[in-house]
Design a protein around this motif. Structure first.
Motif, short mmCIF file in Angstrom:
data_model
loop_
_atom_site.label_atom_id
_atom_site.label_comp_id
_atom_site.label_asym_id
_atom_site.label_seq_id
_atom_site.Cartn_x
_atom_site.Cartn_y
_atom_site.Cartn_z
N PRO A 1 3.51 7.20 2.39
CA PRO A 1 4.32 6.69 1.28
C PRO A 1 5.37 5.71 1.77
O PRO A 1 5.47 5.40 2.96
CB PRO A 1 4.96 7.97 0.71
CG PRO A 1 5.00 8.91 1.86
CD PRO A 1 3.79 8.60 2.69
N GLN B 1 0.82 -1.20 0.00
CA GLN B 1 0.00 0.00 0.00
C GLN B 1 0.86 1.25 0.00
O GLN B 1 0.53 2.25 -0.65
CB GLN B 1 -0.92 0.00 1.22
CG GLN B 1 -1.90 1.16 1.27
CD GLN B 1 -2.84 1.20 0.07
OE1 GLN B 1 -3.41 0.18 -0.31
NE2 GLN B 1 -2.99 2.37 -0.54
N SER C 1 6.00 14.13 3.91
CA SER C 1 4.99 13.07 4.08
C SER C 1 4.54 12.95 5.53
O SER C 1 3.35 12.77 5.81
CB SER C 1 5.54 11.74 3.57
OG SER C 1 6.69 11.37 4.31
N THR D 1 -2.24 4.14 6.62
CA THR D 1 -2.53 3.54 5.31
C THR D 1 -2.32 4.51 4.15
O THR D 1 -2.35 4.11 3.00
CB THR D 1 -3.98 3.03 5.28
OG1 THR D 1 -4.87 4.11 5.60
CG2 THR D 1 -4.17 1.89 6.28
N LYS D 2 -2.11 5.80 4.45
CA LYS D 2 -1.87 6.79 3.41
C LYS D 2 -0.40 7.18 3.31
O LYS D 2 -0.04 8.01 2.47
CB LYS D 2 -2.72 8.04 3.67
CG LYS D 2 -4.22 7.79 3.62
CD LYS D 2 -4.99 9.07 3.92
CE LYS D 2 -6.49 8.81 3.91
NZ LYS D 2 -7.27 10.04 4.21
N THR E 1 -4.33 13.94 3.31
CA THR E 1 -4.71 13.40 2.01
C THR E 1 -3.48 13.37 1.10
O THR E 1 -2.55 14.17 1.27
CB THR E 1 -5.80 14.25 1.33
OG1 THR E 1 -5.29 15.56 1.06
CG2 THR E 1 -7.04 14.34 2.22
N LEU E 2 -3.50 12.46 0.14
CA LEU E 2 -2.40 12.40 -0.81
C LEU E 2 -2.37 13.63 -1.71
O LEU E 2 -1.31 14.03 -2.19
CB LEU E 2 -2.51 11.14 -1.66
CG LEU E 2 -2.38 9.80 -0.91
CD1 LEU E 2 -2.53 8.63 -1.88
CD2 LEU E 2 -1.06 9.72 -0.17
N ASN F 1 0.87 4.30 -2.71
CA ASN F 1 0.74 5.71 -2.31
C ASN F 1 1.88 6.56 -2.86
O ASN F 1 1.66 7.68 -3.33
CB ASN F 1 0.71 5.81 -0.78
CG ASN F 1 -0.51 5.14 -0.17
OD1 ASN F 1 -1.52 4.95 -0.83
ND2 ASN F 1 -0.41 4.78 1.09
N SER F 2 3.09 6.03 -2.81
CA SER F 2 4.24 6.78 -3.31
C SER F 2 4.12 7.04 -4.81
O SER F 2 4.43 8.14 -5.29
CB SER F 2 5.53 6.02 -3.01
OG SER F 2 5.83 6.04 -1.64
#
Length: 281
Positions: free
Chosen positions: A230, A74, A219, A227-228, A143-144, A78-79
């Motif tokens: 990177p 995951q 980050s 879970t978000k 948030t990403l 994300n990354s």
């Protein structure tokens, strides 16, 4: 005209150069080799013989453990979700800005360039709190999208400054000929300037991908949910989850390094050409 044979002094200098360069290369490669070898050893082997000992076992289970149980799958997604759009958007905006500033006599263009350059000279540590508070005020904290925006904002000035130097060195006669042929500014930018700037764009693409993908500071500043996070933040969590299992931590490090190594190998020829072109300019 025949070349003169090299004397013993020239051979000694060449041998000394290769000896020193080879020694530096070995010192640089030793930590990487140690991490790779450790990632292929079992925990019992590392615990019994130490991290720096010769391997007495071989396993690929460490990679599966880091990839699945350590949450690196995951984190890798994300990354990539952050890095790919950030690099593309930043380079696109930087190329457009550099084109306007380098090819047209805009008012205060030197001031704009100096402001962009000055922004990159600011230590990012003094901006952590303002950026975090701004993300909260905009409702994008954790948030990403917030991380993508931060990477774009802090990379745009540097990329514009670099591309400005390359585009400014392109002969103005090429642009004038295109104008005489009826080309619009968009056509000049897309069909003439961008192809001539390809080595610089390739070099910046490799550097930008590496910088954004390996970033840890921003980050952990604008992201809070595990879970978000990177891949770099996941590695930090992996060290806390597997405190003494250096084999799993090493496997996670190898996994995290694969995308950047692949990008560099893909753009290596353009990267070297871009550096050489920049040196000549």
């Amino acid at each position: 005209m025949s070349r003169r044979p090299k004397g013993p002094q020239a051979a000694l200098k060449t041998g000394g150069y290769h000896l020193v360069a080879g020694g530096i290369s070995v010192l640089w490669l030793l930590p990487i080799l140690l991490v790779v070898v450790t990632s292929l050893r079992t925990f019992d082997d590392v615990a019994a013989n130490g991290v720096g000992s010769l391997p007495h076992s071989f396993t690929l289970g460490n990679f599966a453990q880091a990839w699945i149980d350590g949450g690196e799958f995951q984190a890798m997604v994300n990354s990539l979700v952050v890095t790919i759009p950030a690099v593309i958007i930043t380079l696109a905006l930087g190329a457009i800005s550099a084109f306007a500033l380098s090819r047209y006599d805009l008012p205060f263009r030197r001031t704009v360039l100096l402001v962009m350059l000055a922004g990159n000279l600011l230590p990012p540590q003094i901006l952590l709190v303002p950026v975090s508070k701004m993300a909260e005020m905009l409702g994008i904290y954790d948030t990403l999208g917030a991380l993508i925006g931060v990477q774009i904002g802090f990379g745009l000035g540097f990329y514009t400054f670099v591309l400005y130097g390359f585009m400014r060195a392109i002969p103005s006669e090429i642009q004038q000929a295109a104008v005489i042929d009826g080309a619009t500014p968009l056509q000049i930018f897309w069909r003439i300037i961008l192809p001539l700037t390809r080595p610089a764009l390739a070099s910046l693409s490799a550097l930008a991908f590496t910088w954004v993908f390996n970033d840890l500071l921003w980050s952990i500043t604008v992201i809070r949910t595990d879970t978000k996070m990177p891949i770099t933040s996941a590695l930090l969590g992996l060290q806390g989850q597997y405190v003494s299992q250096w084999n799993v931590i090493a496997a996670g490090s190898v996994i995290a390094a694969i995308p950047t190594v692949a990008v560099f190998l893909r753009f290596q020829r353009h990267f070297v050409a871009g550096l050489a072109l920049g040196a000549v300019k």
